[in-house]
Design an enzyme around this catalytic site. Structure first.
Site, short mmCIF file in Angstrom:
data_model
loop_
_atom_site.label_atom_id
_atom_site.label_comp_id
_atom_site.label_asym_id
_atom_site.label_seq_id
_atom_site.Cartn_x
_atom_site.Cartn_y
_atom_site.Cartn_z
N HIS A 287 0.80 -1.20 0.00
CA HIS A 287 0.00 0.00 0.00
C HIS A 287 0.85 1.27 0.00
O HIS A 287 0.34 2.38 -0.17
CB HIS A 287 -0.92 0.00 1.23
CG HIS A 287 -2.23 0.69 0.99
ND1 HIS A 287 -2.43 1.58 -0.04
CD2 HIS A 287 -3.42 0.63 1.66
CE1 HIS A 287 -3.66 2.04 -0.02
NE2 HIS A 287 -4.29 1.47 1.01
N HIS A 568 14.44 -58.13 -49.76
CA HIS A 568 13.44 -58.94 -50.44
C HIS A 568 13.11 -60.22 -49.68
O HIS A 568 12.16 -60.91 -50.02
CB HIS A 568 13.93 -59.34 -51.84
CG HIS A 568 13.96 -58.22 -52.81
ND1 HIS A 568 14.48 -58.35 -54.09
CD2 HIS A 568 13.54 -56.94 -52.72
CE1 HIS A 568 14.38 -57.20 -54.72
NE2 HIS A 568 13.81 -56.33 -53.90
N SER A 592 11.20 -57.35 -56.62
CA SER A 592 10.87 -55.97 -56.99
C SER A 592 9.60 -55.89 -57.83
O SER A 592 9.60 -55.34 -58.93
CB SER A 592 12.05 -55.35 -57.73
OG SER A 592 13.17 -55.28 -56.90
N ALA A 633 2.20 -44.98 -53.71
CA ALA A 633 2.22 -44.84 -55.15
C ALA A 633 1.83 -46.15 -55.83
O ALA A 633 1.10 -46.16 -56.83
CB ALA A 633 3.59 -44.39 -55.62
N ALA A 634 2.31 -47.27 -55.29
CA ALA A 634 2.02 -48.57 -55.90
C ALA A 634 0.56 -48.96 -55.75
O ALA A 634 -0.03 -49.55 -56.65
CB ALA A 634 2.92 -49.64 -55.29
N ASN A 665 4.23 -42.50 -47.85
CA ASN A 665 5.37 -41.59 -47.79
C ASN A 665 5.07 -40.23 -48.40
O ASN A 665 5.92 -39.35 -48.37
CB ASN A 665 6.57 -42.19 -48.53
CG ASN A 665 6.97 -43.54 -48.00
OD1 ASN A 665 7.10 -43.72 -46.80
ND2 ASN A 665 7.16 -44.50 -48.88
#
Length: 966
Positions: A287, A568, A592, A633-634, A665
């Site tokens: 104060h 593979h 592949s 993509a495939a 991806n």
């Protein structure tokens, strides 16, 4: 580093005293900052007892006993508690006053909920608490009322107003000491006035974490100009705390709740009366430098900010990076002059129809506003998700019951349910299910998705196990990347959650009664799946990086290998579930050809599902689970995907539901998504086959597991295919031998600075108190070191094997192999094939006739120089033969009565080079034949013989089948 030399004279004196006593027992037990402070001469009181002398300083003043002695039951206050007594006595020298203000919290509560919904939708860890918002409001209000941070100083009997440089906000935090007692510490957020909300939130959480883990340093207590305490967390309605020297004010926040006179009223009545929750804020100030009007104005500004004035919450949302689709979609629209809801019936019908359209929009198009990209690309959103253009104001939505909309999210009204709809359909998971033609499946999926039945929080133990699994996955990739730099491995990094998702898939399959899980996938992530899902030893994988050789049965394969690369290979292993059940897991080998493994997986699973012991085959779809892992993509680009999906629902091919997983991806080799396909998502092909689609952000581990739980529950219920689109990225490009920044520079600029999913999840668990950062770091270091040890041990063992053994070299690529045989050997071999055992007879089939002049006997073949003639023998019907090309047919065979031999145009010195006639049957053939004169035909007429099974002896001859075909 700035250190407050008067730490023993602040609100943190008790904590400092405890640290000082710890220092006296063992200087090494405290941090270096504390040691330097104590060794510099800033010390507390020495502990009394245990051989220590009494403190030299006078004890704190206390009311004197009238009898000159302590009353019964009195005990000495010492240590941290004694410092607290001293400080409280000193605080009595500061003349203070307190201002009270009751603040409604309805807006604060709603805005906090929306901010947290936005964070959750964006896949962000952490939450915004009431105290975060209130503390930030205090800082912003103090910037407008800087006097609240002013203090007073005295020198030579004169008093001076001290105006601090900036705002340093102390936070009262309740902590538990080592001895189990509780105490209060007040760490300080320095220069809080220079921070936006995101930085303020991070600094706040960091101090609280350090306080709760006993890692506060002396500098963390220095320089507070004002403090915030929150006794409301304990239910206290209002409080007048003590103001410590050196601070201008201390703010206390009471409990949030309805006013006491309404505490027992039902919430429906409270809403009807317009009663809101409230909290009491008090400002206790010095104060001598601050007046009551200034304190009152300060609290009024805090109130206005918490009600949303000055764009307070919009600034916070912008600082947190909340996009339009994640935050403002549920923002209330101001309605000037409009009073509370209560439209007439026709208007309400209109509003209900609009509400149903809004719900439908979330179900159909919510995925467009979902935060699915770990790279942080904002979603495109959809205008149909905004309630504003539909006329759905907050008041109208509050009047529409959720039950009439047939939604399963929490909330009694649309206003309460809308944020949950947004979080469900626009978060880090999104769904495409409305294309399904079966009503029962759509309704089931909606209910499970909206109720969150399969998206419940997981227990801390499960969170730690998940982090451990992600640590193993990441450690293997980091180790291979460092130890075998440049070698192709098609890293899983960016879709690390694939392995934990497969773990949960196998667990759920075992619970459903499956004995086998058959997995097919392309290259990316195969090594990690082989190691952690199938259980192939690390040594086997490392061996293939050491000179391209791999281990079978504990031994190196011969040099030259098996003719295939490491990414593979297939394998089969036994996976032991958490319940101790063993289940066979097979990863099919895949060259592949990418998606060509999918029909193989379905076929293998169907074979294992089929029981053939009885007269009829019995098909049990629960016996085996096929899991097809696709590339983005495939999946969109290879036609074999559509062919396999087209067969999937047919009776002879169905497997009871294949789990499809797209490891997305967001790029195919070097092709961006917009250049690779005409559809928005890689998964859009599945819509044509009524397959539900779940999109999930690969950087939200718990959401990924929720996707698996929902997918497996759907398969168990409907025995149909389902697809999970795991949206991630590639950290190292197509393979580790290329530079992805050449073709996707902007994408890989983001990836370069993006933490891994393991790091993100570890931070979240540390923030939630599940484990400490040190534990998370130690876990990562241990996993990596284990691989280093395995590699070193493997190299040592293999060097001994190479020294002791010289494996036989097999023919490899580039080596010529001599396969020539002498003509004499070949002639002798075929003569043996044409010679009938002595005494054997040929039996014609039913319906044939004998048209030759000589009895049935072994054929006699005589050479005439250019052509071999067949002696009379049961002829094969020409209906079963087709003639060789005219150029290869000898002239002697062009007349209707000529002898037709199965071998013609034979040099006198060698075996035939061409076949004049050839049997079509795969089960039998003739060595010699002639065309009957009743059905003459010749090769130069262009007439092909009818296709009918030839008459033969029933004994397969290898003469024709072994001859070369030209």
């Amino acid at each position: 580093m700035l250190v407050d030399p008067n730490v023993f004279e602040t609100a943190n004196a008790g904590f400092a005293q405890a640290m000082y006593e710890e220092f006296l027992r063992d200087p090494a037990a405290v941090g270096p900052e504390w040691r330097r402070l104590f060794e510099s001469g800033v010390i507390g009181e020495r502990p009394f007892g245990n051989g220590a002398g009494r403190p030299a300083a006078a004890a704190p003043s206390a009311p004197a006993s009238t009898a000159g002695s302590l009353p019964a039951g009195a005990s000495l206050i010492k240590g941290p508690a004694a410092k607290l007594v001293t400080n409280m006595n000193e605080s009595l020298t500061i003349p203070t006053a307190t201002t009270f203000r009751v603040v409604p919290v309805g807006v604060l509560e709603e805005r906090r909920r929306r901010l947290n919904q936005g964070l959750q939708s964006g896949g962000r860890s952490g939450k915004v608490s009431f105290t975060h918002l209130i503390a930030y409001a205090l800082v912003q209000a103090t910037k407008q009322h800087p006097v609240m941070g002013h203090t007073i100083a005295a020198l030579d009997g004169a008093f001076f107003r001290v105006v601090p440089e900036g705002i340093a906000l102390g936070l009262a935090v309740d902590v538990q000491r080592k001895d189990g007692s509780r105490g209060l510490v007040v760490p300080v957020i320095k220069r809080a006035d220079t921070m936006d909300f995101a930085a303020f939130h991070a600094a706040y959480e960091a101090l609280v974490e350090k306080a709760r883990t006993n890692r506060l340093m002396p500098d963390d207590f220095a320089g507070a100009t004002m403090s915030l305490t929150n006794p409301g967390g304990l239910g206290t309605v209002a409080s007048v705390p003590r103001l410590m020297a050196g601070q201008g004010s201390i703010i206390a926040v009471g409990a949030i709740g309805y006013p006491a006179e309404f505490a027992g009223a039902p919430e429906e009545r409270l809403r009807e009366f317009g009663v809101s929750k409230v909290m009491t804020i008090t400002s206790t100030y010095d104060h001598r430098v601050i007046q009551g009007a200034e304190s009152g104005g300060f609290l009024a500004t805090v109130d206005h900010l918490l009600q949303g004035d000055q764009g307070f919450y919009e600034v916070i949302a912008e600082s947190l990076g909340l996009a339009e689709a994640s935050y403002q979609i549920t923002k209330q629209q101001p309605m000037p002059g409009q009073e509370s809801a209560g439209p007439v019936a026709p208007e309400m019908l209109y509003h209900v129809a609009a509400a149903m359209a809004l719900v439908k929009a979330f179900r159909m198009h919510g995925h467009l506003a979902a935060h699915l990209d770990p790279l942080g690309i904002p979603p495109i959103g959809d205008p149909a998700l905004n309630p504003g253009p539909l006329g759905l104001t907050p008041e109208v939505m509050a009047a529409i019951p959720s039950k009439v909309l047939r939604i399963a999210v929490p909330g009694r009204t649309l206003a309460e349910s809308l944020p949950y709809l947004q979080a469900t359909y626009c978060g880090t998971m999104a769904y495409e299910i409305e294309h399904i033609s079966t009503h029962e499946e759509r309704v089931w999926l909606r209910e499970k998705i909206e109720s969150g039945a399969y998206r419940q929080p997981i227990a801390p133990d499960e969170q730690r196990r998940l982090l451990h699994r992600l640590t193993e996955v990441e450690a293997l990739e980091k180790f291979l990347h460092k130890a075998y730099l440049g070698q192709k491995r098609f890293s899983i990094e960016g879709i690390d959650m694939l392995v934990p998702m497969l773990d949960l898939t196998i667990e759920r399959a075992a619970e459903s009664g499956a004995r086998d899980v058959v997995i097919g996938m392309a290259h990316r992530g195969r090594l990690n799946v082989l190691a952690h899902t199938i259980g192939r030893p690390y040594e086997t994988i490392l061996a293939e990086f050491e000179g391209g050789r791999h281990v079978e049965g504990g031994q190196l394969t011969p040099e030259g290998g098996t003719g295939d690369v490491k990414y593979h290979h297939g394998a089969e292993g036994a996976y032991v579930t958490n319940q101790g059940k063993a289940i066979t897991v097979t990863l099919a080998p895949n060259p592949s050809h990418l998606e060509f493994i999918s029909p193989v997986v379905d076929g293998r699973a169907r074979a294992r599902q089929t029981q053939r012991r009885g007269r009829e085959a019995h098909h049990d779809p629960s016996a085996a689970l096929p899991v097809a892992i696709h590339g983005d993509a495939a999946f969109a680009g290879q036609g074999v995907v559509a062919e396999t999906l087209n067969l999937g629902a047919l009776k002879g091919y169905r497997t009871g539901g294949t789990l499809h997983l797209i490891t997305n991806n967001q790029v195919g080799f070097t092709t961006d998504m917009e250049d690779a396909r005409s559809t928005r998502y890689a998964s859009d092909l599945a819509k044509g086959f009524d397959i539900p689609i779940i999109h999930v952000n690969a950087d939200d581990p718990e959401a990924c597991l929720s996707a698996v739980r929902l997918a497996m529950a759907y398969r168990d219920r409907f025995h149909q295919d389902i697809l999970i689109d795991l949206v991630g990225y590639r950290r190292h490009g197509h393979n580790e031998g290329d530079e992805p920044a050449y073709t996707q520079p902007r994408m890989y600029e983001r990836i370069k600075s993006l933490p891994t999913v393991r790091d993100l999840y570890a931070r979240g668990l540390v923030g939630a108190g599940v484990l400490t950062q040190a534990e998370a770091d130690a876990q990562a270091a241990s996993a990596y070191q284990r691989l280093v040890d395995i590699q070193q041990g493997f190299k040592g063992n293999m060097s001994k094997v190479r020294t002791a053994e010289h494996p036989h070299k097999l023919a490899g690529a580039g080596q010529e192999v001599d396969t020539a045989l002498t003509p004499e050997f070949i002639t002798a071999l075929n003569e043996q094939l044409l010679t009938w055992p002595e005494g054997s007879r040929s039996t014609p089939s039913s319906g044939s006739s004998w048209s030759g002049g000589a009895p049935r006997s072994d054929p006699r073949v005589e050479s005439t120089g250019r052509t071999r003639k067949c002696s009379p023998w049961p002829p094969c019907s020409p209906k079963g033969y087709r003639c060789a090309s005219p150029a290869r047919t000898p002239s002697a065979a062009r007349s209707a009565s000529a002898i037709w031999c199965c071998t013609t145009s034979i040099p006198a010195s060698g075996w035939p080079r061409s076949s004049g006639c050839r049997a079509r049957s795969r089960r039998s053939s003739c060595t010699t034949a002639r065309c009957p004169s009743s059905r003459p035909w010749a090769s130069n007429t262009g007439t092909a013989p009818p296709r009918r099974r030839p008459w033969c002896s029933g004994r397969r001859s290898s003469a024709i089948s072994s001859m070369p075909r030209r």
